[in-house]
Design a protein around this motif. Structure first.
Motif, short mmCIF file in Angstrom:
data_model
loop_
_atom_site.label_atom_id
_atom_site.label_comp_id
_atom_site.label_asym_id
_atom_site.label_seq_id
_atom_site.Cartn_x
_atom_site.Cartn_y
_atom_site.Cartn_z
N ALA A 37 29.72 -42.60 14.80
CA ALA A 37 30.46 -43.06 13.63
C ALA A 37 29.48 -43.26 12.48
O ALA A 37 28.32 -43.58 12.68
N CYS A 38 30.01 -43.10 11.27
CA CYS A 38 29.22 -43.32 10.07
C CYS A 38 28.91 -44.81 9.94
O CYS A 38 29.80 -45.65 10.09
N GLY A 39 27.67 -45.12 9.64
CA GLY A 39 27.27 -46.52 9.45
C GLY A 39 27.80 -47.11 8.16
O GLY A 39 27.89 -48.34 8.03
N ALA A 40 28.17 -46.28 7.19
CA ALA A 40 28.64 -46.77 5.90
C ALA A 40 30.15 -47.00 5.88
O ALA A 40 30.63 -48.05 5.46
N CYS A 41 30.93 -45.99 6.33
CA CYS A 41 32.39 -46.11 6.22
C CYS A 41 33.10 -46.21 7.56
O CYS A 41 34.29 -46.47 7.61
N GLY A 42 32.39 -45.95 8.67
CA GLY A 42 32.99 -46.06 10.00
C GLY A 42 33.72 -44.81 10.47
O GLY A 42 34.23 -44.78 11.58
N SER A 43 33.77 -43.77 9.65
CA SER A 43 34.47 -42.55 10.03
C SER A 43 33.78 -41.89 11.22
O SER A 43 32.56 -41.93 11.37
N GLU A 44 34.59 -41.28 12.08
CA GLU A 44 34.05 -40.52 13.20
C GLU A 44 33.90 -39.04 12.86
O GLU A 44 33.50 -38.24 13.70
N ARG A 45 34.20 -38.66 11.63
CA ARG A 45 34.03 -37.28 11.17
C ARG A 45 32.60 -37.09 10.68
O ARG A 45 32.33 -37.10 9.49
N VAL A 46 31.69 -37.00 11.61
CA VAL A 46 30.27 -36.88 11.29
C VAL A 46 29.66 -35.69 12.02
O VAL A 46 30.17 -35.25 13.05
N THR A 47 28.59 -35.19 11.46
CA THR A 47 27.74 -34.22 12.15
C THR A 47 26.50 -34.98 12.58
O THR A 47 25.89 -35.70 11.79
N GLN A 48 26.15 -34.85 13.84
CA GLN A 48 24.99 -35.56 14.38
C GLN A 48 24.04 -34.54 15.00
O GLN A 48 24.47 -33.71 15.79
N VAL A 49 22.77 -34.60 14.60
CA VAL A 49 21.77 -33.65 15.07
C VAL A 49 20.54 -34.41 15.56
O VAL A 49 20.00 -35.25 14.84
N ALA A 50 20.09 -34.10 16.77
CA ALA A 50 18.85 -34.65 17.29
C ALA A 50 17.72 -33.73 16.85
O ALA A 50 17.83 -32.51 16.95
N MET A 51 16.65 -34.33 16.32
CA MET A 51 15.52 -33.52 15.87
C MET A 51 14.22 -34.31 16.02
O MET A 51 14.25 -35.51 16.23
N SER A 52 13.12 -33.61 15.90
CA SER A 52 11.81 -34.24 15.88
C SER A 52 11.19 -33.99 14.52
O SER A 52 11.16 -32.85 14.04
N GLN A 60 17.74 -39.13 15.22
CA GLN A 60 19.10 -38.65 15.14
C GLN A 60 19.47 -38.62 13.68
O GLN A 60 19.35 -39.64 12.99
N PHE A 61 19.89 -37.47 13.17
CA PHE A 61 20.36 -37.35 11.80
C PHE A 61 21.88 -37.36 11.85
O PHE A 61 22.49 -36.66 12.65
N VAL A 62 22.51 -38.19 11.01
CA VAL A 62 23.97 -38.28 10.96
C VAL A 62 24.42 -38.04 9.52
O VAL A 62 23.92 -38.69 8.60
N SER A 63 25.35 -37.11 9.34
CA SER A 63 25.90 -36.80 8.03
C SER A 63 27.42 -37.00 8.10
O SER A 63 28.08 -36.42 8.97
N CYS A 64 27.96 -37.82 7.20
CA CYS A 64 29.39 -38.14 7.21
C CYS A 64 30.15 -37.15 6.33
O CYS A 64 29.77 -36.88 5.20
N HIS A 65 31.28 -36.63 6.86
CA HIS A 65 32.11 -35.69 6.12
C HIS A 65 33.06 -36.41 5.17
O HIS A 65 33.65 -35.78 4.30
N VAL A 66 33.22 -37.72 5.31
CA VAL A 66 34.15 -38.48 4.48
C VAL A 66 33.45 -39.04 3.25
O VAL A 66 33.81 -38.76 2.11
#
Length: 91
Positions: A37-52, A60-66
């Motif tokens: 879930a997005c830490g700002a708005c709580g939406s579950e419409r997010v893209t989450q990518v694990a990276m180094s 973990q990179f999280v991008s919110c679609h909302v």
């Protein structure tokens, strides 16, 4: 006449142990979506990518679609954009 090579003989490469790939999530297939879930708005419409990052820090990179919030989280907690940029600079 035999052909003589001026380059030294190469040693065979050692095979790397295969690392199992983490399961991939999906935005379109609900059964394959990870519960993030997005830490700002709580939406579950997010893209989450694990990276180094360049310095080796796993994040973990999280991008919110909302709300379009973007965030990075390491094992130590959330990272600011400046901290991510510092860790990705080549030295």
């Amino acid at each position: 006449m035999p052909v003589v090579s001026s380059s030294p003989a190469r040693k065979p490469r050692r095979a790397r142990a295969a690392q199992p790939a983490p399961p991939l999530g999906s935005l379109t297939q609900v059964q394959h979506r990870e519960s993030a879930a997005c830490g700002a708005c709580g939406s579950e419409r997010v893209t989450q990518v694990a990276m180094s990052l360049t310095d080796g820090t796993p994040v973990q990179f999280v991008s919110c679609h909302v709300c379009e919030e973007r965030s990075w989280r390491s094992a130590a907690g959330p990272l600011t954009v400046d901290a991510v940029l510092d860790r990705t600079r080549k030295r």
